[in-house]
Enzyme design. Structure first.
Site, PDB file in Angstrom:
ATOM      1  N   ARG A 104       0.830  -1.231   0.000  1.00  0.00           N
ATOM      2  CA  ARG A 104       0.000   0.000   0.000  1.00  0.00           C
ATOM      3  C   ARG A 104       0.853   1.264   0.000  1.00  0.00           C
ATOM      4  O   ARG A 104       0.453   2.304   0.476  1.00  0.00           O
ATOM      5  CB  ARG A 104      -0.969   0.015   1.173  1.00  0.00           C
ATOM      6  CG  ARG A 104      -1.931  -1.160   1.151  1.00  0.00           C
ATOM      7  CD  ARG A 104      -3.097  -0.960   2.103  1.00  0.00           C
ATOM      8  NE  ARG A 104      -4.034  -2.057   1.961  1.00  0.00           N
ATOM      9  CZ  ARG A 104      -3.919  -3.210   2.606  1.00  0.00           C
ATOM     10  NH1 ARG A 104      -2.939  -3.395   3.455  1.00  0.00           N
ATOM     11  NH2 ARG A 104      -4.799  -4.154   2.415  1.00  0.00           N
ATOM     12  N   HIS A 120       5.935   9.677 -28.007  1.00  0.00           N
ATOM     13  CA  HIS A 120       5.091  10.647 -27.302  1.00  0.00           C
ATOM     14  C   HIS A 120       5.460  12.103 -27.620  1.00  0.00           C
ATOM     15  O   HIS A 120       4.605  12.901 -28.023  1.00  0.00           O
ATOM     16  CB  HIS A 120       5.177  10.379 -25.795  1.00  0.00           C
ATOM     17  CG  HIS A 120       4.340  11.302 -24.980  1.00  0.00           C
ATOM     18  ND1 HIS A 120       2.963  11.320 -25.048  1.00  0.00           N
ATOM     19  CD2 HIS A 120       4.678  12.277 -24.099  1.00  0.00           C
ATOM     20  CE1 HIS A 120       2.496  12.253 -24.246  1.00  0.00           C
ATOM     21  NE2 HIS A 120       3.523  12.852 -23.653  1.00  0.00           N
ATOM     22  N   HIS A 147      -1.820  17.321 -25.967  1.00  0.00           N
ATOM     23  CA  HIS A 147      -1.830  15.881 -25.700  1.00  0.00           C
ATOM     24  C   HIS A 147      -3.076  15.156 -26.203  1.00  0.00           C
ATOM     25  O   HIS A 147      -3.061  13.933 -26.319  1.00  0.00           O
ATOM     26  CB  HIS A 147      -1.659  15.612 -24.200  1.00  0.00           C
ATOM     27  CG  HIS A 147      -0.242  15.800 -23.720  1.00  0.00           C
ATOM     28  ND1 HIS A 147       0.469  16.955 -23.919  1.00  0.00           N
ATOM     29  CD2 HIS A 147       0.595  14.954 -23.056  1.00  0.00           C
ATOM     30  CE1 HIS A 147       1.677  16.832 -23.390  1.00  0.00           C
ATOM     31  NE2 HIS A 147       1.786  15.628 -22.867  1.00  0.00           N
ATOM     32  N   GLU A 151      -5.073  17.169 -10.345  1.00  0.00           N
ATOM     33  CA  GLU A 151      -5.668  17.601 -11.608  1.00  0.00           C
ATOM     34  C   GLU A 151      -7.175  17.852 -11.510  1.00  0.00           C
ATOM     35  O   GLU A 151      -7.966  17.410 -12.345  1.00  0.00           O
ATOM     36  CB  GLU A 151      -5.364  16.571 -12.708  1.00  0.00           C
ATOM     37  CG  GLU A 151      -5.392  17.212 -14.090  1.00  0.00           C
ATOM     38  CD  GLU A 151      -4.839  16.303 -15.185  1.00  0.00           C
ATOM     39  OE1 GLU A 151      -3.678  15.883 -15.053  1.00  0.00           O
ATOM     40  OE2 GLU A 151      -5.559  16.046 -16.147  1.00  0.00           O
ATOM     41  N   LYS A 168       6.382  23.300 -13.862  1.00  0.00           N
ATOM     42  CA  LYS A 168       5.541  22.136 -13.525  1.00  0.00           C
ATOM     43  C   LYS A 168       5.324  22.044 -12.015  1.00  0.00           C
ATOM     44  O   LYS A 168       4.221  21.752 -11.560  1.00  0.00           O
ATOM     45  CB  LYS A 168       6.158  20.854 -14.081  1.00  0.00           C
ATOM     46  CG  LYS A 168       5.290  19.644 -13.750  1.00  0.00           C
ATOM     47  CD  LYS A 168       5.445  18.475 -14.676  1.00  0.00           C
ATOM     48  CE  LYS A 168       4.406  17.406 -14.286  1.00  0.00           C
ATOM     49  NZ  LYS A 168       4.468  16.219 -15.114  1.00  0.00           N
ATOM     50  N   LYS A 194       2.461  11.494 -11.144  1.00  0.00           N
ATOM     51  CA  LYS A 194       1.547  10.653 -11.922  1.00  0.00           C
ATOM     52  C   LYS A 194       2.244   9.341 -12.225  1.00  0.00           C
ATOM     53  O   LYS A 194       3.363   9.340 -12.760  1.00  0.00           O
ATOM     54  CB  LYS A 194       1.174  11.328 -13.241  1.00  0.00           C
ATOM     55  CG  LYS A 194       0.040  12.305 -13.111  1.00  0.00           C
ATOM     56  CD  LYS A 194      -0.454  12.727 -14.481  1.00  0.00           C
ATOM     57  CE  LYS A 194      -1.523  13.778 -14.363  1.00  0.00           C
ATOM     58  NZ  LYS A 194      -1.907  14.323 -15.684  1.00  0.00           N
ATOM     59  N   ASN A 216      -1.454  19.191 -20.173  1.00  0.00           N
ATOM     60  CA  ASN A 216      -1.787  18.285 -21.273  1.00  0.00           C
ATOM     61  C   ASN A 216      -1.942  19.031 -22.599  1.00  0.00           C
ATOM     62  O   ASN A 216      -2.539  18.506 -23.546  1.00  0.00           O
ATOM     63  CB  ASN A 216      -3.078  17.513 -20.951  1.00  0.00           C
ATOM     64  CG  ASN A 216      -2.913  16.666 -19.719  1.00  0.00           C
ATOM     65  OD1 ASN A 216      -1.888  16.005 -19.548  1.00  0.00           O
ATOM     66  ND2 ASN A 216      -3.889  16.706 -18.825  1.00  0.00           N
ATOM     67  N   HIS A 228      -2.141  11.723 -27.907  1.00  0.00           N
ATOM     68  CA  HIS A 228      -2.480  10.363 -27.443  1.00  0.00           C
ATOM     69  C   HIS A 228      -3.167   9.579 -28.549  1.00  0.00           C
ATOM     70  O   HIS A 228      -2.897   8.389 -28.741  1.00  0.00           O
ATOM     71  CB  HIS A 228      -3.367  10.426 -26.194  1.00  0.00           C
ATOM     72  CG  HIS A 228      -2.601  10.827 -24.966  1.00  0.00           C
ATOM     73  ND1 HIS A 228      -3.181  11.415 -23.875  1.00  0.00           N
ATOM     74  CD2 HIS A 228      -1.283  10.717 -24.661  1.00  0.00           C
ATOM     75  CE1 HIS A 228      -2.256  11.652 -22.951  1.00  0.00           C
ATOM     76  NE2 HIS A 228      -1.101  11.235 -23.409  1.00  0.00           N
ATOM     77  N   GLU A 237       7.999  18.091 -25.421  1.00  0.00           N
ATOM     78  CA  GLU A 237       7.386  18.472 -24.126  1.00  0.00           C
ATOM     79  C   GLU A 237       7.874  19.852 -23.700  1.00  0.00           C
ATOM     80  O   GLU A 237       7.139  20.632 -23.109  1.00  0.00           O
ATOM     81  CB  GLU A 237       7.729  17.462 -23.032  1.00  0.00           C
ATOM     82  CG  GLU A 237       6.953  16.161 -23.088  1.00  0.00           C
ATOM     83  CD  GLU A 237       5.466  16.285 -22.719  1.00  0.00           C
ATOM     84  OE1 GLU A 237       5.016  17.344 -22.261  1.00  0.00           O
ATOM     85  OE2 GLU A 237       4.751  15.289 -22.931  1.00  0.00           O
ATOM     86  N   ARG A 264      -3.943  21.827 -13.364  1.00  0.00           N
ATOM     87  CA  ARG A 264      -2.901  20.897 -13.825  1.00  0.00           C
ATOM     88  C   ARG A 264      -3.182  20.390 -15.241  1.00  0.00           C
ATOM     89  O   ARG A 264      -2.259  20.022 -15.968  1.00  0.00           O
ATOM     90  CB  ARG A 264      -2.773  19.710 -12.855  1.00  0.00           C
ATOM     91  CG  ARG A 264      -1.680  18.755 -13.268  1.00  0.00           C
ATOM     92  CD  ARG A 264      -1.275  17.788 -12.190  1.00  0.00           C
ATOM     93  NE  ARG A 264      -0.251  16.886 -12.674  1.00  0.00           N
ATOM     94  CZ  ARG A 264       0.486  16.093 -11.922  1.00  0.00           C
ATOM     95  NH1 ARG A 264       0.306  16.082 -10.623  1.00  0.00           N
ATOM     96  NH2 ARG A 264       1.383  15.306 -12.467  1.00  0.00           N
TER      97      ARG A 264
HETATM   98  N1  GLY Z   1       2.306  15.023 -17.800  1.00  0.00           N
HETATM   99  C1  GLY Z   1       1.258  15.818 -17.339  1.00  0.00           C
HETATM  100  C2  GLY Z   1       1.154  15.872 -15.850  1.00  0.00           C
HETATM  101  O1  GLY Z   1       2.036  15.404 -15.150  1.00  0.00           O
HETATM  102  O2  GLY Z   1       0.173  16.347 -15.328  1.00  0.00           O
END
Ligand code: GLY
Length: 341
Positions: free
Chosen positions: A115, A244, A228, A217, A207, A137, A225, A232, A179, A221
């Site tokens: 956990r 990517h 993106h 998010e 970031k 993430k 994207n 994607h 990016e 946040r």
């Molecule tokens: N790669 C986008 C984020 O970390 O929110």
């Protein structure tokens, strides 16, 4: 040159991102003293040896597969079973050494195992340093889509040692630039004018501020994207032949065209997108041959970020924002025109 340190400010889960040269040598300093075992998760092709930097801790290496297929629940199961055999406890540590795929998978295994055990990321690609390894993430793909299963699990520290970029293949470097170009449109800052350490540190700083304000998010946040939604879809439609960062570069240009079509930005701002992405960052903005706009629109409509209908991050008078419910007909016609440029 001195290393830069950027803090991701998340209260008691705050952590530092170290950016500089020769940092792997002092990796031990960011590892909690109580961790007597370190599970290093990496890939065969990654030429970075961290074992000598881990002092007298007990270390085991766990290899994951080279391509996107390895970003799966079965890899996480394999890792966790290996952690049991190695005897990882809640006081120990997972050390992810690799690109975004490795930090996503190892981070998710760390989030699930017992956990939750600590993880430290050592990104070995530019893309990992400016994006994937920062912000917590983690996750894996399902057959139905990318990153559909995952968790927010912040690392204890991130160590970006720029020496590892010296052996980075050209294509991987371009993916990182895709990016990085995204950050240009968030701040307008001329990142390419900065020395590499500062350039990466500035991206991490942008970031870090966004993640600190909206870790899970719920709102802001999502601007990370930018580019993106199409990216994607392109990755899936090309079966990951398009990487990517390459897909993000195309997605940024498409997002600018779509924003202009919706009256959110003018032609000068669209031109700026082309100038930055193509002329300054040296990336391609062309749709790969053979991709079908209708299929791409279908895939974009299934994007997990879609709140209501087709959802994009789009530029406008107030900067980047999430725009839900964009009409399918508009998206299709802009995409068809974009493919004919
Ligand atoms: N790669 C986008 C984020 O970390 O929110």
């Amino acid at each position: 040159m001195m290393a830069r340190i950027v803090t991701v400010d998340l209260g008691e889960r705050s952590y530092e991102v170290h950016i500089g040269h020769g940092l792997i040598e002092s990796l031990d300093a960011v590892i909690p003293a109580a961790a007597s075992r370190v599970a290093v998760v990496t890939q065969e092709a990654i030429p970075v040896d961290v074992v000598g930097a881990l002092g007298d801790r007990s270390v085991a290496r766990f290899m994951i597969g080279p391509d996107e297929q390895a970003k799966s629940l079965s890899t996480v199961e394999e890792l966790c079973r290996g952690f049991v055999e190695f005897g990882i406890t809640r006081r120990d540590l997972v050390l992810a050494v690799g690109g975004g795929m490795v930090t996503d998978v190892a981070g998710f295994a760390a989030a699930c195992f017992h956990r939750g055990v600590d993880v430290v990321h050592v990104p070995t690609t530019l893309l990992g340093m400016v994006d994937a390894a920062i912000g917590g993430k983690t996750g894996v793909n399902l057959a139905e889509g990318k990153n559909l299963v995952g968790a927010f699990w912040q690392p204890r520290a991130v160590v970006c040692d720029l020496d590892v970029l010296e052996s980075l293949p050209e294509r991987e470097r371009r993916c990182g630039l895709g990016e990085m170009a995204k950050y240009h449109f968030m701040t307008g800052q001329d990142l390419l004018a900065l020395p590499m350490v500062d350039r990466i540190a500035e991206c991490v700083q942008i970031k870090a501020e966004i993640v600190a304000a909206d870790e899970r998010e719920g709102g802001r946040r999502a601007v990370l994207n930018y580019g993106h939604t199409l990216a994607h879809a392109l990755e899936i439609e090309t079966d990951h032949r398009l990487a990517h960062g390459e897909a993000v570069a195309i997605g940024l240009l498409f997002a600018a065209e779509l924003a202009a079509e919706l009256g959110r930005i003018g032609p000068e701002r669209v031109d700026e997108h082309h100038r930055v992405v193509i002329d300054e960052y040296g990336l391609s903005g062309d749709l790969p041959t053979g991709v079908d706009p209708i299929t791409l629109v279908e895939l974009m409509a299934r994007d997990k970020k879609a709140l209501s209908g087709l959802t994009f991050v789009l530029d406008g008078n107030d900067g980047l924002e999430v725009v839900p419910g964009v009409e399918r007909g508009v998206v299709t016609s802009v995409l068809e025109r974009f493919g004919r440029r």
